[in-house]
Motif scaffolding. Sequence first.
Motif, PDB file in Angstrom:
ATOM      1  N   TRP A 177       0.820  -1.129  -0.131  1.00 32.95           N
ATOM      2  CA  TRP A 177       0.006  -0.062  -0.122  1.00 32.95           C
ATOM      3  C   TRP A 177       0.862   1.255   0.077  1.00 32.95           C
ATOM      4  CZ3 TRP A 177      -2.145   2.368   4.759  1.00 32.95           C
ATOM      5  CH2 TRP A 177      -3.248   3.423   4.453  1.00 32.95           C
ATOM      6  N   LEU A 178       0.881   2.267  -0.767  1.00 32.34           N
ATOM      7  CA  LEU A 178       1.381   3.475  -0.970  1.00 32.34           C
ATOM      8  C   LEU A 178       0.491   4.448  -0.414  1.00 32.34           C
ATOM      9  CD1 LEU A 178       2.660   3.211  -4.676  1.00 32.34           C
ATOM     10  CD2 LEU A 178       3.837   2.320  -2.552  1.00 32.34           C
ATOM     11  N   ASN A 179       0.805   4.875   0.844  1.00 34.34           N
ATOM     12  CA  ASN A 179       0.026   6.137   1.454  1.00 34.34           C
ATOM     13  C   ASN A 179       1.114   7.158   1.803  1.00 34.34           C
ATOM     14  OD1 ASN A 179      -1.187   7.833   3.113  1.00 34.34           O
ATOM     15  ND2 ASN A 179      -1.502   6.045   4.845  1.00 34.34           N
ATOM     16  N   VAL A 180       0.977   8.124   1.018  1.00 28.66           N
ATOM     17  CA  VAL A 180       1.797   9.368   0.659  1.00 28.66           C
ATOM     18  C   VAL A 180       1.430  10.467   1.487  1.00 28.66           C
ATOM     19  CG1 VAL A 180       2.802  10.678  -0.813  1.00 28.66           C
ATOM     20  CG2 VAL A 180       2.513   8.411  -1.499  1.00 28.66           C
ATOM     21  N   ARG A 181       1.900  11.214   2.169  1.00 29.63           N
ATOM     22  CA  ARG A 181       1.673  12.498   2.804  1.00 29.63           C
ATOM     23  C   ARG A 181       2.744  13.537   2.879  1.00 29.63           C
ATOM     24  NH1 ARG A 181      -1.406  10.706   8.462  1.00 29.63           N
ATOM     25  NH2 ARG A 181      -3.075   9.507   7.558  1.00 29.63           N
ATOM     26  N   GLU A 182       2.620  14.546   2.260  1.00 33.29           N
ATOM     27  CA  GLU A 182       3.460  15.636   2.439  1.00 33.29           C
ATOM     28  C   GLU A 182       4.755  15.186   1.560  1.00 33.29           C
ATOM     29  OE1 GLU A 182       3.883  17.537   6.273  1.00 33.29           O
ATOM     30  OE2 GLU A 182       1.708  17.787   6.157  1.00 33.29           O
ATOM     31  N   GLY A 183       4.723  14.460   0.536  1.00 28.65           N
ATOM     32  CA  GLY A 183       6.107  13.906  -0.011  1.00 28.65           C
ATOM     33  C   GLY A 183       6.621  12.815   0.345  1.00 28.65           C
ATOM     34  N   LYS A 184       5.984  12.199   1.388  1.00 27.25           N
ATOM     35  CA  LYS A 184       6.738  10.976   2.056  1.00 27.25           C
ATOM     36  C   LYS A 184       5.777   9.735   2.170  1.00 27.25           C
ATOM     37  CE  LYS A 184       9.918  13.559   4.813  1.00 27.25           C
ATOM     38  NZ  LYS A 184      10.585  13.519   6.291  1.00 27.25           N
ATOM     39  N   VAL A 185       6.268   8.704   2.054  1.00 29.98           N
ATOM     40  CA  VAL A 185       5.488   7.541   2.048  1.00 29.98           C
ATOM     41  C   VAL A 185       5.355   6.693   3.483  1.00 29.98           C
ATOM     42  CG1 VAL A 185       7.385   5.972   1.012  1.00 29.98           C
ATOM     43  CG2 VAL A 185       4.812   5.428   0.593  1.00 29.98           C
ATOM     44  N   LEU A 186       4.342   6.343   3.697  1.00 30.95           N
ATOM     45  CA  LEU A 186       4.455   5.413   5.209  1.00 30.95           C
ATOM     46  C   LEU A 186       5.108   4.062   4.929  1.00 30.95           C
ATOM     47  CD1 LEU A 186       3.076   5.215   7.958  1.00 30.95           C
ATOM     48  CD2 LEU A 186       1.263   4.010   6.820  1.00 30.95           C
ATOM     49  N   GLY A 187       6.135   3.839   5.909  1.00 30.56           N
ATOM     50  CA  GLY A 187       6.838   2.647   5.882  1.00 30.56           C
ATOM     51  C   GLY A 187       6.495   1.846   7.267  1.00 30.56           C
ATOM     52  N   ALA A 188       6.607   0.514   7.435  1.00 27.21           N
ATOM     53  CA  ALA A 188       6.326  -0.085   8.496  1.00 27.21           C
ATOM     54  C   ALA A 188       7.620  -1.098   8.715  1.00 27.21           C
ATOM     55  CB  ALA A 188       5.204  -0.996   8.299  1.00 27.21           C
ATOM     56  N   ARG A 189       7.799  -1.270   9.977  1.00 23.87           N
ATOM     57  CA  ARG A 189       9.168  -1.856  10.532  1.00 23.87           C
ATOM     58  C   ARG A 189       8.388  -3.078  11.484  1.00 23.87           C
ATOM     59  NH1 ARG A 189      12.490  -2.793  14.180  1.00 23.87           N
ATOM     60  NH2 ARG A 189      12.267  -0.754  15.361  1.00 23.87           N
ATOM     61  N   SER A 190       8.405  -4.358  11.120  1.00 20.21           N
ATOM     62  CA  SER A 190       8.059  -5.237  11.838  1.00 20.21           C
ATOM     63  C   SER A 190       9.252  -5.808  12.774  1.00 20.21           C
ATOM     64  CB  SER A 190       7.510  -6.695  11.158  1.00 20.21           C
ATOM     65  OG  SER A 190       8.617  -7.266  10.350  1.00 20.21           O
ATOM     66  N   ARG A 191       8.583  -6.464  13.959  1.00 18.74           N
ATOM     67  CA  ARG A 191       9.721  -6.866  14.969  1.00 18.74           C
ATOM     68  C   ARG A 191      10.828  -7.677  14.455  1.00 18.74           C
ATOM     69  NH1 ARG A 191       4.641  -6.403  17.136  1.00 18.74           N
ATOM     70  NH2 ARG A 191       4.624  -5.194  18.818  1.00 18.74           N
ATOM     71  N   GLY A 192      11.986  -7.675  14.659  1.00 23.71           N
ATOM     72  CA  GLY A 192      13.226  -8.290  14.255  1.00 23.71           C
ATOM     73  C   GLY A 192      13.870  -7.882  12.860  1.00 23.71           C
ATOM     74  N   ASN A 193      12.882  -6.910  12.129  1.00 20.95           N
ATOM     75  CA  ASN A 193      13.547  -6.309  10.897  1.00 20.95           C
ATOM     76  C   ASN A 193      14.639  -5.152  11.053  1.00 20.95           C
ATOM     77  OD1 ASN A 193      12.654  -8.111   8.717  1.00 20.95           O
ATOM     78  ND2 ASN A 193      10.597  -7.470   8.750  1.00 20.95           N
ATOM     79  N   ASP A 194      15.527  -5.041  10.200  1.00 20.14           N
ATOM     80  CA  ASP A 194      16.343  -3.856  10.341  1.00 20.14           C
ATOM     81  C   ASP A 194      15.942  -2.795   9.208  1.00 20.14           C
ATOM     82  OD1 ASP A 194      17.149  -5.439   8.187  1.00 20.14           O
ATOM     83  OD2 ASP A 194      19.216  -5.104   8.544  1.00 20.14           O
ATOM     84  N   VAL A 195      14.786  -3.049   8.241  1.00 20.29           N
ATOM     85  CA  VAL A 195      14.536  -2.286   7.643  1.00 20.29           C
ATOM     86  C   VAL A 195      13.233  -1.871   7.711  1.00 20.29           C
ATOM     87  CG1 VAL A 195      16.429  -2.497   5.796  1.00 20.29           C
ATOM     88  CG2 VAL A 195      14.135  -3.837   5.579  1.00 20.29           C
ATOM     89  N   PHE A 196      12.726  -0.782   6.957  1.00 21.93           N
ATOM     90  CA  PHE A 196      11.169  -0.492   6.888  1.00 21.93           C
ATOM     91  C   PHE A 196      10.839  -1.090   5.625  1.00 21.93           C
ATOM     92  CE2 PHE A 196      12.063   2.565   9.940  1.00 21.93           C
ATOM     93  CZ  PHE A 196      10.982   2.808  10.593  1.00 21.93           C
ATOM     94  N   TYR A 197       9.411  -1.437   5.393  1.00 17.55           N
ATOM     95  CA  TYR A 197       8.794  -1.963   4.217  1.00 17.55           C
ATOM     96  C   TYR A 197       7.532  -1.260   3.954  1.00 17.55           C
ATOM     97  CZ  TYR A 197      11.817  -6.439   4.567  1.00 17.55           C
ATOM     98  OH  TYR A 197      12.838  -7.110   4.698  1.00 17.55           O
ATOM     99  N   LEU A 198       7.074  -1.192   2.617  1.00 16.64           N
ATOM    100  CA  LEU A 198       5.808  -0.390   2.389  1.00 16.64           C
ATOM    101  C   LEU A 198       4.856  -1.227   2.999  1.00 16.64           C
ATOM    102  CD1 LEU A 198       6.652   0.487  -1.246  1.00 16.64           C
ATOM    103  CD2 LEU A 198       6.582   2.002   0.983  1.00 16.64           C
TER     104      LEU A 198
END
Length: 135
Positions: A9-30
């Motif tokens: 899901w691409l949720n964009v606000r003010e030129g940025k996209v929402l990212g989510a990081r799950s437990r144990g991950n070192d990066v954010f994902y869409l």
Amino acid sequence: MRFIDRVAWLNVREGKVLGARSRGNDVFYLPGGKREPGESDVDTLRREVREELGVDVLTGSAECFGVFEAQAHGFPPGVLVRTACYTAEFVGEPTACGEIEELGWIGHEQRGLVSVADGLILDRMLAAGLLWSRP
């Protein structure tokens, strides 16, 4: 080649996209996830967004932005992730739910915070004028 098939899901606000990081991950994902047997892209999108972010995607509002393929983060070479990306209207305010530990608004200049695959999606979003880049 092996593919991990996911929907984002691409949720964009003010030129940025929402990212989510799950437990144990070192990066954010869409935000999004893998399809359950028999689910359409939109069914998956609605389920995953509700489970991960606690918001409801409005029926009929999902629009495909594109499908992207790249090396899957944390997997051996040759394992690719194929991500179908959608924009969609929603009801509620996104909140970290379930397996999600942290949410963040990520601009193109912060693409190092996301996986390689999601970085390619951010590049396309920038080219389409959905994200902003600092001069």
